[in-house]
Design a protein around this motif. Sequence first.
Motif, PDB file in Angstrom:
ATOM      1  N   ILE A 184      24.410   4.878 -34.461  1.00 32.58           N
ATOM      2  CA  ILE A 184      23.266   5.342 -33.677  1.00 32.58           C
ATOM      3  C   ILE A 184      23.177   6.861 -33.740  1.00 32.58           C
ATOM      4  O   ILE A 184      22.101   7.432 -33.938  1.00 32.58           O
ATOM      5  CB  ILE A 184      23.393   4.861 -32.223  1.00 32.58           C
ATOM      6  N   GLU A 185      24.306   7.519 -33.605  1.00 34.15           N
ATOM      7  CA  GLU A 185      24.327   8.986 -33.593  1.00 34.15           C
ATOM      8  C   GLU A 185      24.116   9.583 -34.973  1.00 34.15           C
ATOM      9  O   GLU A 185      23.862  10.788 -35.087  1.00 34.15           O
ATOM     10  CB  GLU A 185      25.655   9.478 -33.017  1.00 34.15           C
ATOM     11  N   TYR A 186      24.228   8.774 -36.005  1.00 37.80           N
ATOM     12  CA  TYR A 186      24.051   9.289 -37.359  1.00 37.80           C
ATOM     13  C   TYR A 186      22.652   9.865 -37.559  1.00 37.80           C
ATOM     14  O   TYR A 186      22.452  10.747 -38.389  1.00 37.80           O
ATOM     15  CB  TYR A 186      24.308   8.164 -38.377  1.00 37.80           C
ATOM     16  N   ARG A 187      21.695   9.375 -36.780  1.00 38.44           N
ATOM     17  CA  ARG A 187      20.310   9.853 -36.880  1.00 38.44           C
ATOM     18  C   ARG A 187      20.059  11.090 -36.023  1.00 38.44           C
ATOM     19  O   ARG A 187      18.976  11.663 -36.079  1.00 38.44           O
ATOM     20  CB  ARG A 187      19.348   8.739 -36.483  1.00 38.44           C
ATOM     21  N   TYR A 188      21.032  11.471 -35.197  1.00 41.33           N
ATOM     22  CA  TYR A 188      20.841  12.628 -34.331  1.00 41.33           C
ATOM     23  C   TYR A 188      20.813  13.911 -35.162  1.00 41.33           C
ATOM     24  O   TYR A 188      21.577  14.055 -36.119  1.00 41.33           O
ATOM     25  CB  TYR A 188      21.976  12.728 -33.312  1.00 41.33           C
ATOM     26  N   PRO A 189      19.971  14.844 -34.806  1.00 43.96           N
ATOM     27  CA  PRO A 189      19.928  16.107 -35.556  1.00 43.96           C
ATOM     28  C   PRO A 189      21.135  16.980 -35.242  1.00 43.96           C
ATOM     29  O   PRO A 189      21.712  16.916 -34.153  1.00 43.96           O
ATOM     30  CB  PRO A 189      18.631  16.753 -35.061  1.00 43.96           C
ATOM     31  N   GLY A 190      21.500  17.820 -36.205  1.00 39.79           N
ATOM     32  CA  GLY A 190      22.579  18.775 -35.982  1.00 39.79           C
ATOM     33  C   GLY A 190      23.957  18.184 -36.197  1.00 39.79           C
ATOM     34  O   GLY A 190      24.130  17.005 -36.510  1.00 39.79           O
ATOM     35  N   ILE A 191      24.966  19.019 -36.000  1.00 37.66           N
ATOM     36  CA  ILE A 191      26.364  18.639 -36.181  1.00 37.66           C
ATOM     37  C   ILE A 191      26.872  17.972 -34.910  1.00 37.66           C
ATOM     38  O   ILE A 191      26.522  18.367 -33.795  1.00 37.66           O
ATOM     39  CB  ILE A 191      27.210  19.875 -36.519  1.00 37.66           C
ATOM     40  N   SER A 192      27.723  16.992 -35.074  1.00 40.50           N
ATOM     41  CA  SER A 192      28.271  16.284 -33.923  1.00 40.50           C
ATOM     42  C   SER A 192      29.131  17.220 -33.082  1.00 40.50           C
ATOM     43  O   SER A 192      30.081  17.824 -33.591  1.00 40.50           O
ATOM     44  CB  SER A 192      29.116  15.090 -34.382  1.00 40.50           C
ATOM     45  N   PRO A 193      28.842  17.339 -31.782  1.00 44.87           N
ATOM     46  CA  PRO A 193      29.690  18.172 -30.920  1.00 44.87           C
ATOM     47  C   PRO A 193      31.050  17.534 -30.652  1.00 44.87           C
ATOM     48  O   PRO A 193      31.943  18.195 -30.115  1.00 44.87           O
ATOM     49  CB  PRO A 193      28.869  18.287 -29.633  1.00 44.87           C
ATOM     50  N   TYR A 194      31.203  16.266 -31.029  1.00 42.29           N
ATOM     51  CA  TYR A 194      32.466  15.563 -30.821  1.00 42.29           C
ATOM     52  C   TYR A 194      33.392  15.649 -32.035  1.00 42.29           C
ATOM     53  O   TYR A 194      34.481  15.083 -32.015  1.00 42.29           O
ATOM     54  CB  TYR A 194      32.195  14.089 -30.499  1.00 42.29           C
ATOM     55  N   ASN A 195      32.959  16.340 -33.084  1.00 40.28           N
ATOM     56  CA  ASN A 195      33.752  16.463 -34.302  1.00 40.28           C
ATOM     57  C   ASN A 195      34.894  17.442 -34.067  1.00 40.28           C
ATOM     58  O   ASN A 195      34.698  18.663 -34.069  1.00 40.28           O
ATOM     59  CB  ASN A 195      32.866  16.919 -35.465  1.00 40.28           C
ATOM     60  N   LEU A 196      36.098  16.905 -33.867  1.00 43.96           N
ATOM     61  CA  LEU A 196      37.268  17.724 -33.558  1.00 43.96           C
ATOM     62  C   LEU A 196      38.248  17.789 -34.722  1.00 43.96           C
ATOM     63  O   LEU A 196      39.380  18.233 -34.550  1.00 43.96           O
ATOM     64  CB  LEU A 196      37.978  17.155 -32.328  1.00 43.96           C
TER      65      LEU A 196
ATOM     66  N   TRP B 218      22.062  14.596 -28.944  1.00 45.22           N
ATOM     67  CA  TRP B 218      23.407  14.798 -28.412  1.00 45.22           C
ATOM     68  C   TRP B 218      23.332  15.188 -26.938  1.00 45.22           C
ATOM     69  O   TRP B 218      22.558  16.065 -26.549  1.00 45.22           O
ATOM     70  CB  TRP B 218      24.119  15.897 -29.197  1.00 45.22           C
ATOM     71  N   LYS B 219      24.172  14.529 -26.107  1.00 44.20           N
ATOM     72  CA  LYS B 219      24.238  14.848 -24.680  1.00 44.20           C
ATOM     73  C   LYS B 219      25.701  14.885 -24.239  1.00 44.20           C
ATOM     74  O   LYS B 219      26.130  14.069 -23.412  1.00 44.20           O
ATOM     75  CB  LYS B 219      23.469  13.816 -23.850  1.00 44.20           C
ATOM     76  N   PRO B 220      26.492  15.795 -24.785  1.00 43.92           N
ATOM     77  CA  PRO B 220      27.917  15.828 -24.430  1.00 43.92           C
ATOM     78  C   PRO B 220      28.129  16.142 -22.955  1.00 43.92           C
ATOM     79  O   PRO B 220      27.505  17.045 -22.404  1.00 43.92           O
ATOM     80  CB  PRO B 220      28.466  16.947 -25.332  1.00 43.92           C
ATOM     81  N   GLY B 221      28.987  15.350 -22.325  1.00 45.61           N
ATOM     82  CA  GLY B 221      29.318  15.572 -20.924  1.00 45.61           C
ATOM     83  C   GLY B 221      28.238  15.169 -19.947  1.00 45.61           C
ATOM     84  O   GLY B 221      28.339  15.478 -18.757  1.00 45.61           O
TER      85      GLY B 221
END
Length: 323
Positions: free
Chosen positions: A264-276, A133-136
């Motif tokens: 693609i992001e489904y494999r990223y570790p942790g919770i999505s920071p974009y989940n609003l 995850w690389k938000p912003g």
Amino acid sequence: PAPSLQHGSREMPLLMGGLFNHRRSCAARIFSTAPVALSLASFGFEWYSYNLVLLPWTWQLLEDREIQRSSLNEGRLISFAGAVAFNSFWMLALWSFLRCAFTDPGYLPEVWHLMKPPFGTEMSLAESTARCWKPGQVTYCRDCGLRPERSHHCSVCRVCVLRMDHHCPWVGNCVGLRNHKFFLQLACYGAAACAAYVAAALPRLQDILHIALPASRSQAQDGGCSQNAFIVTFGSALAASFAVALGGLFASSAAQAAQNRTSIEYRYPGISPYNLGFVRNLEQILGPRGTSWLVPVTPELPDGFSFPNKLGDEQGWHSGGLA
């Protein structure tokens, strides 16, 4: 080293050149046409076998059995309702297919490379190239240069795609920010149409078995009935397999969309920071909540350069970013 974010740097003209690399070679276009043609052929065969074979055959069998008039009318009404359901879902599925195939999925636009500050002040360049995850944060592509967060490079289309989900060979296009809605609708309505086909064909199973395995030569059916039975059997098997495949695809894709994740992001570790939240997540794909969620029409979407996240970057949803 990664290039600077500063607008007007020496690297910027080189980055713009990557924008035009998405044009596929002749061989790639020919190769990618085969799955699309197969998909369209499946659409055509299912429509033909249902409307021109299964439906008339059903009505003819109801009349041949000399059942009571009330039962005959009831049977016709049921088959008519099934035909309305199948054709409605079939039309919506084909519409969604065409929109998904011919809509720009979000190829990185030239305006991205021409943006002036506050481009350099609102975003930072990600230091790591790891898939996480690389938000912003702006990331860097070896072929296209700087690209917005959540953008990824498609090796088939040869360009970065905004909020890329995956490349789908069956529609011959990437699934990204601009056509993700149509992909979800294609899976949903396609599965529903196939389920409606199977539901209409199940009552004919006994007739098909009677034709395929007659008790005696005198009960053997003519060639027309045998042909109908073969077409309906093949169409039912095709519809059943598509119903399972598209139903599973829709379930998994809808679950990811509800969490604001891409494939693609489904494999990223942790919770999505974009989940609003469920509704706000879907609005980033389907547009503002309303009846337009059900129809494959172009939604109002963010610009795709940045996205709101739970880390406090609510400015990511640009006030002028609706397209």
